[in-house]
Design a protein around this motif. Structure first.
Motif, short mmCIF file in Angstrom:
data_model
loop_
_atom_site.label_atom_id
_atom_site.label_comp_id
_atom_site.label_asym_id
_atom_site.label_seq_id
_atom_site.Cartn_x
_atom_site.Cartn_y
_atom_site.Cartn_z
N THR A 91 0.63 -1.12 -0.27
CA THR A 91 0.05 -0.08 -0.12
C THR A 91 1.20 1.06 -0.13
OG1 THR A 91 -2.35 1.44 1.01
CG2 THR A 91 -0.17 0.29 2.84
N VAL A 92 0.33 2.14 -0.51
CA VAL A 92 1.18 3.79 -0.47
C VAL A 92 0.79 4.51 1.47
CG1 VAL A 92 1.48 5.78 -1.55
CG2 VAL A 92 0.81 3.93 -2.44
N VAL A 93 1.41 4.67 1.31
CA VAL A 93 1.38 5.12 3.23
C VAL A 93 1.09 6.88 3.26
CG1 VAL A 93 1.56 5.12 5.85
CG2 VAL A 93 1.00 3.39 4.50
N THR A 94 0.96 7.87 3.56
CA THR A 94 1.72 9.33 3.63
C THR A 94 1.21 9.25 5.38
OG1 THR A 94 0.00 10.18 1.41
CG2 THR A 94 0.98 11.87 3.16
N LEU A 95 2.65 10.10 6.03
CA LEU A 95 3.09 10.33 7.55
C LEU A 95 3.03 11.20 7.24
CD1 LEU A 95 5.74 7.23 8.03
CD2 LEU A 95 3.44 7.23 8.33
N ASP A 96 2.29 11.47 8.25
CA ASP A 96 2.58 13.80 8.79
C ASP A 96 4.17 13.75 9.72
OD1 ASP A 96 2.04 12.10 11.55
OD2 ASP A 96 0.43 13.21 11.68
N SER A 97 4.89 12.90 9.57
CA SER A 97 6.38 13.81 10.09
C SER A 97 7.46 12.48 9.09
CB SER A 97 6.57 12.85 11.88
OG SER A 97 6.14 11.36 11.66
N VAL A 98 8.90 13.15 9.36
CA VAL A 98 9.73 12.60 8.80
C VAL A 98 10.20 11.82 9.43
CG1 VAL A 98 11.62 13.04 7.10
CG2 VAL A 98 9.19 14.63 7.09
N HIS A 99 10.63 10.63 9.37
CA HIS A 99 11.16 10.23 10.13
C HIS A 99 12.76 9.83 9.48
CE1 HIS A 99 8.15 7.96 12.82
NE2 HIS A 99 7.62 8.26 11.45
N ARG A 100 14.09 10.14 10.31
CA ARG A 100 14.77 10.31 9.79
C ARG A 100 15.97 9.30 9.44
NH1 ARG A 100 14.68 15.44 11.07
NH2 ARG A 100 14.98 17.43 9.77
N GLU A 101 15.56 8.17 11.07
CA GLU A 101 15.88 7.11 12.22
C GLU A 101 14.87 6.19 11.15
OE1 GLU A 101 19.12 6.93 13.17
OE2 GLU A 101 18.75 8.65 13.21
N GLU A 102 15.77 4.94 10.86
CA GLU A 102 15.38 3.89 9.92
C GLU A 102 14.26 2.59 10.97
OE1 GLU A 102 15.85 -0.69 7.91
OE2 GLU A 102 17.92 0.67 7.81
N GLU A 103 14.89 2.76 12.21
CA GLU A 103 14.04 2.17 13.48
C GLU A 103 12.95 2.36 13.69
OE1 GLU A 103 15.02 -0.82 14.45
OE2 GLU A 103 16.62 -1.00 13.09
N SER A 104 12.18 4.15 13.63
CA SER A 104 11.97 4.97 13.98
C SER A 104 10.33 4.31 13.34
CB SER A 104 12.10 6.42 14.63
OG SER A 104 12.34 7.33 13.00
#
Length: 215
Positions: free
Chosen positions: A136-149
């Motif tokens: 699926t295609v997901v739009t997140l309301d925040s930018v995650h720089r770390e892969e774990e987060s």
């Protein structure tokens, strides 16, 4: 006369194979009615071209090569609007038309190869194969720089993430768009019990009684 009977036998094999693929495998699983005539038309048209070129001979091989190149180009251009399974069905219908339309190929060999294609496609696209895997295609309301987060956020929202592709990162609006491949969690015992209770309640629902008529 013999060549006509051979052509009719190959045509019957081709129609049976493509009908089994389209109406027995593809449509019951994907319910894409608009693709059914496309598959049938591609298969029958390719069969007619191959059978016609086989009877002409001479430069038929060169014309066949150019024709196949054009068909493959059309399928490739349209593949962005189709899912990968649907493109696979396109190629199977194409190859079925090729196999059944070759006049030099014996009918038993063509039937065997067509059967192999149908069996492989039936198993490869079976609903029970990787039944819980989704994309699926997901739009997140925040930018995650770390892969774990990012993995933890996707796992919280969707399930076990198998992989993802970042499509867009917008630092102005603070959002990111991803194409995620994930595995749905197994339904818990509580949700199964609720589903069974709902089905039981619906089956026991009594239709409202009609008021008695007074004379």
């Amino acid at each position: 006369m013999d060549s006509t009977l051979t052509l009719c036998a190959h045509l019957g094999l081709d129609l049976a194979a493509v009908a089994l693929l389209t109406f027995g495998v593809f449509y019951p699983r994907h319910r894409r009615r608009e693709l059914v005539p496309a598959y049938l038309a591609l298969n029958v048209a390719l069969f007619a071209i191959v059978a016609g070129l086989g009877t002409v001979g001479g430069d038929g091989g060169l014309a066949l090569g150019f024709g196949l190149f054009g068909v493959l180009s059309i399928v490739r251009l349209r593949s962005d609007a189709l899912q990968h399974q649907e493109v696979a069905y396109y190629f199977i219908t194409l190859v079925l038309g090729l196999l059944c339309g070759l006049p030099a190929l014996g009918l038993p060999v063509a039937a065997l190869l067509a059967g192999v294609l149908l069996v492989v496609m039936y198993g490869a696209d079976h609903p029970r194969l990787f039944a819980r895997d989704r994309r699926t295609v997901v739009t997140l309301d925040s930018v995650h720089r770390e892969e774990e987060s990012l993995r933890a956020e996707l796992a919280r929202r969707l399930g076990e993430p198998l992989g993802w592709t970042v499509r867009e990162v917008d630092y102005v609006r603070d959002l990111m768009v991803l194409e995620v491949r994930f595995r749905q969690p197994e339904p818990s015992v509580t949700s199964r019990e609720l589903t069974v209770r709902r089905r039981t309640t619906r089956s026991r629902t009594i239709a409202p009684s009609h008021p008695k008529e007074t004379v």
